[in-house]
Scaffold this motif. Structure first.
Motif, PDB file in Angstrom:
ATOM      1  N   GLN A 147       0.789  -1.129   0.064  1.00 56.91           N
ATOM      2  CA  GLN A 147       0.085  -0.060  -0.008  1.00 56.91           C
ATOM      3  C   GLN A 147       0.830   1.164   0.009  1.00 56.91           C
ATOM      4  O   GLN A 147       0.563   2.265  -0.769  1.00 56.91           O
ATOM      5  N   ASN A 197       0.166   4.274  -2.687  1.00 57.23           N
ATOM      6  CA  ASN A 197       0.052   5.448  -2.192  1.00 57.23           C
ATOM      7  C   ASN A 197       1.366   6.424  -2.704  1.00 57.23           C
ATOM      8  O   ASN A 197       0.930   7.690  -3.012  1.00 57.23           O
ATOM      9  N   ASN A 205      -9.313   0.846   5.574  1.00 59.84           N
ATOM     10  CA  ASN A 205      -8.573   2.407   5.301  1.00 59.84           C
ATOM     11  C   ASN A 205      -9.431   2.975   4.239  1.00 59.84           C
ATOM     12  O   ASN A 205      -9.773   3.978   4.296  1.00 59.84           O
ATOM     13  N   THR A 206      -9.127   2.251   2.954  1.00 64.93           N
ATOM     14  CA  THR A 206      -9.335   3.058   1.925  1.00 64.93           C
ATOM     15  C   THR A 206     -10.893   2.903   1.316  1.00 64.93           C
ATOM     16  O   THR A 206     -11.246   4.074   0.745  1.00 64.93           O
ATOM     17  N   GLY A 226     -12.027   5.805   5.422  1.00 63.26           N
ATOM     18  CA  GLY A 226     -11.348   6.814   4.997  1.00 63.26           C
ATOM     19  C   GLY A 226     -12.454   7.653   4.229  1.00 63.26           C
ATOM     20  O   GLY A 226     -12.570   9.037   4.330  1.00 63.26           O
ATOM     21  N   PHE A 259      -6.175  12.453  10.358  1.00 60.84           N
ATOM     22  CA  PHE A 259      -6.083  10.780  10.072  1.00 60.84           C
ATOM     23  C   PHE A 259      -6.013  10.603   8.484  1.00 60.84           C
ATOM     24  O   PHE A 259      -5.512   9.391   8.369  1.00 60.84           O
ATOM     25  N   THR A 300      -4.029   7.440   7.135  1.00 62.26           N
ATOM     26  CA  THR A 300      -4.777   6.105   6.814  1.00 62.26           C
ATOM     27  C   THR A 300      -4.663   5.890   5.124  1.00 62.26           C
ATOM     28  O   THR A 300      -4.540   4.393   4.824  1.00 62.26           O
ATOM     29  N   LEU A 319      -1.228   4.072   5.179  1.00 60.47           N
ATOM     30  CA  LEU A 319      -1.133   2.838   6.124  1.00 60.47           C
ATOM     31  C   LEU A 319      -0.327   2.877   7.266  1.00 60.47           C
ATOM     32  O   LEU A 319       0.262   2.117   7.707  1.00 60.47           O
ATOM     33  N   ILE A 331      -1.594   4.223   9.886  1.00 62.91           N
ATOM     34  CA  ILE A 331      -2.533   3.699  10.787  1.00 62.91           C
ATOM     35  C   ILE A 331      -3.517   2.611  10.332  1.00 62.91           C
ATOM     36  O   ILE A 331      -3.743   2.707   8.934  1.00 62.91           O
ATOM     37  N   TRP A 332      -3.180   1.486  10.805  1.00 63.49           N
ATOM     38  CA  TRP A 332      -4.265   0.381  10.415  1.00 63.49           C
ATOM     39  C   TRP A 332      -5.456   0.283  11.272  1.00 63.49           C
ATOM     40  O   TRP A 332      -5.555   0.289  12.308  1.00 63.49           O
ATOM     41  N   TRP A 333      -6.367   0.493  10.413  1.00 63.11           N
ATOM     42  CA  TRP A 333      -7.873   0.517  11.148  1.00 63.11           C
ATOM     43  C   TRP A 333      -8.651  -0.727  10.830  1.00 63.11           C
ATOM     44  O   TRP A 333      -8.418  -1.689   9.979  1.00 63.11           O
ATOM     45  N   ALA A 388      -4.309  -4.157  14.355  1.00 65.04           N
ATOM     46  CA  ALA A 388      -4.981  -2.802  14.153  1.00 65.04           C
ATOM     47  C   ALA A 388      -4.308  -1.675  15.280  1.00 65.04           C
ATOM     48  O   ALA A 388      -4.176  -2.069  16.315  1.00 65.04           O
TER      49      ALA A 388
END
Length: 390
Positions: free
Chosen positions: A47, A51, A93-94, A98, A113, A117, A120, A122-124, A166
């Protein structure tokens, strides 16, 4: 509609195809293509590459890293991503939190955030389902009570995918238990998984893997600024999120890869004077599956074309329903090619190849695709009411 791509669309497709097959490490793509499990670092690595080149979150607003693409270009991006066996950008995330933050969050939340986000950093994970609130999500009982500048959260979520990795969880919580309608008392809250009182407990799946979890909240104190949008408006945000989650669910490209792999492996399995691929019954089964997948792909293109105005198309339920069935059919085909070699190594002295050992767990794991993002039963109800008018 015209199913032939324009010269510009063909050039766009070829550019994506070149990027995905040269910039994403081959070892990562091979792990996806052969059904081997991906680790946290694998998904993060992929990712971050996407990105860095503006290809992780094309569905987001341009201000936050998205692309001003047509619906056909978005379709080509997803199709080529799957055909190249690139790890999916983390959907939590995506495709989920997001877009919700981008649409409904405060400026402060967006700046805090969204960049992390998309990259990555931050991992949600998703905190929606509960033991007594799955398909009937409005029955959720996790409470969030305002206490000064915080909410105090108590309750439980379940089937929380990849919560073991996460950093944060986006959760639906009940903030008004006395609302006249159950949906009207729900809010959308962002919770740091490191907060005292958050406990994650794994659930072992049918394939023996560890993919989903239970998450418990005991007097978890969450700053009120972590509320997305307005209090008690979370149900609307959840419906917006689920609309994004259900895009691209047909996974035609990924199923094509699986069928091609099954054919390649079947050609290596000796049967009589030829191979399994030469067997008329097996060949007919493959041909039928390929034809059904082609019909699904054409239907998907029609839905893409008719959704150009950005409005949801109820025909997407057809894609989810049939896409789930064909994904499962492709994994069953691979398991059947493996045959007895899919049995666990060591059983009765069997020592089978690695790909065959993975065939049965992948087949079992894919039983889930006809449940998540709206079960097949739910999709049939939508088709009956919104398309057939029954």
């Amino acid at each position: 509609m015209h199913l032939t791509l324009t010269d510009e669309e063909l050039a766009f497709r070829d550019e994506l195809r070149t990027f995905f097959t040269t910039e994403i490490p081959a070892e990562l793509r091979d792990r996806v293509a052969t059904g081997r499990p991906l680790g946290r670092d694998d998904i993060v690595t992929s990712q971050k590459i996407l990105n860095a080149h503006g290809l992780a979150v094309p569905n987001w607003p341009v201000e936050w890293g998205g692309k001003d693409w047509t619906s056909v270009q978005r379709h080509l991006w997803l199709d080529e991503l799957q055909l190249a066996s690139v790890p999916d950008p983390l959907p939590f995330n995506t495709a989920m939190v997001g877009p919700v933050i981008a649409e409904f969050g405060s400026r402060e939340l967006k700046e805090r955030f969204l960049p992390a986000t998309a990259n990555l950093d931050i991992w949600w994970c998703q905190g929606f389902s509960e033991p007594e609130a799955g398909s009937d999500l409005a029955s959720l009982k996790t409470r969030a009570v305002r206490d000064g500048g915080d909410y105090i959260v108590n309750g439980q979520k379940t089937w929380t995918t990849l919560a073991q990795h996460a950093d944060w969880i986006f959760a639906l919580v009940r903030t008004d238990p006395n609302a006249p309608k159950r949906q009207a008392g729900i809010s959308f809250l962002l919770i740091d998984m490191k907060t005292p009182g958050v406990t994650v407990r794994p659930i072992k799946l049918i394939d023996g893997g560890y993919e989903v979890n239970e998450v418990f909240f005991q007097d978890v104190r969450v700053p009120a600024e972590n509320l997305v949008g307005e209090e008690n408006a979370g149900w609307s945000y959840a419906k917006f999120l689920l609309g994004n989650e259900r895009t691209g669910v047909a996974r035609v490209g990924a199923t094509k890869v699986r069928i091609a792999r099954a054919k390649k492996l079947a050609a290596e399995v000796r049967l009589g004077s030829g191979s399994l691929l030469d067997d008329p019954l097996f060949a007919a089964r493959v041909a039928e599956l390929e034809n059904e997948l082609l019909a699904l792909e054409l239907t998907q293109l029609r839905v893409v074309a008719s959704s150009a105005d950005g409005k949801p198309n109820p025909a997407s339920s057809l894609l989810k329903l049939r896409g789930s069935e064909l994904q499962q059919a492709a994994t069953e085909l691979l398991a059947d090619v493996a045959g007895p070699d899919s049995l666990p190594v060591g059983a009765d002295g069997i020592d089978s190849p690695d790909w065959a050992q993975r065939a049965a767990p992948v087949y079992l794991n894919n039983r889930k695709v006809s449940i998540y993002s709206g079960s097949s039963e739910v999709q049939r109800q939508i088709i009956a009411s919104s398309i057939l008018g029954l």
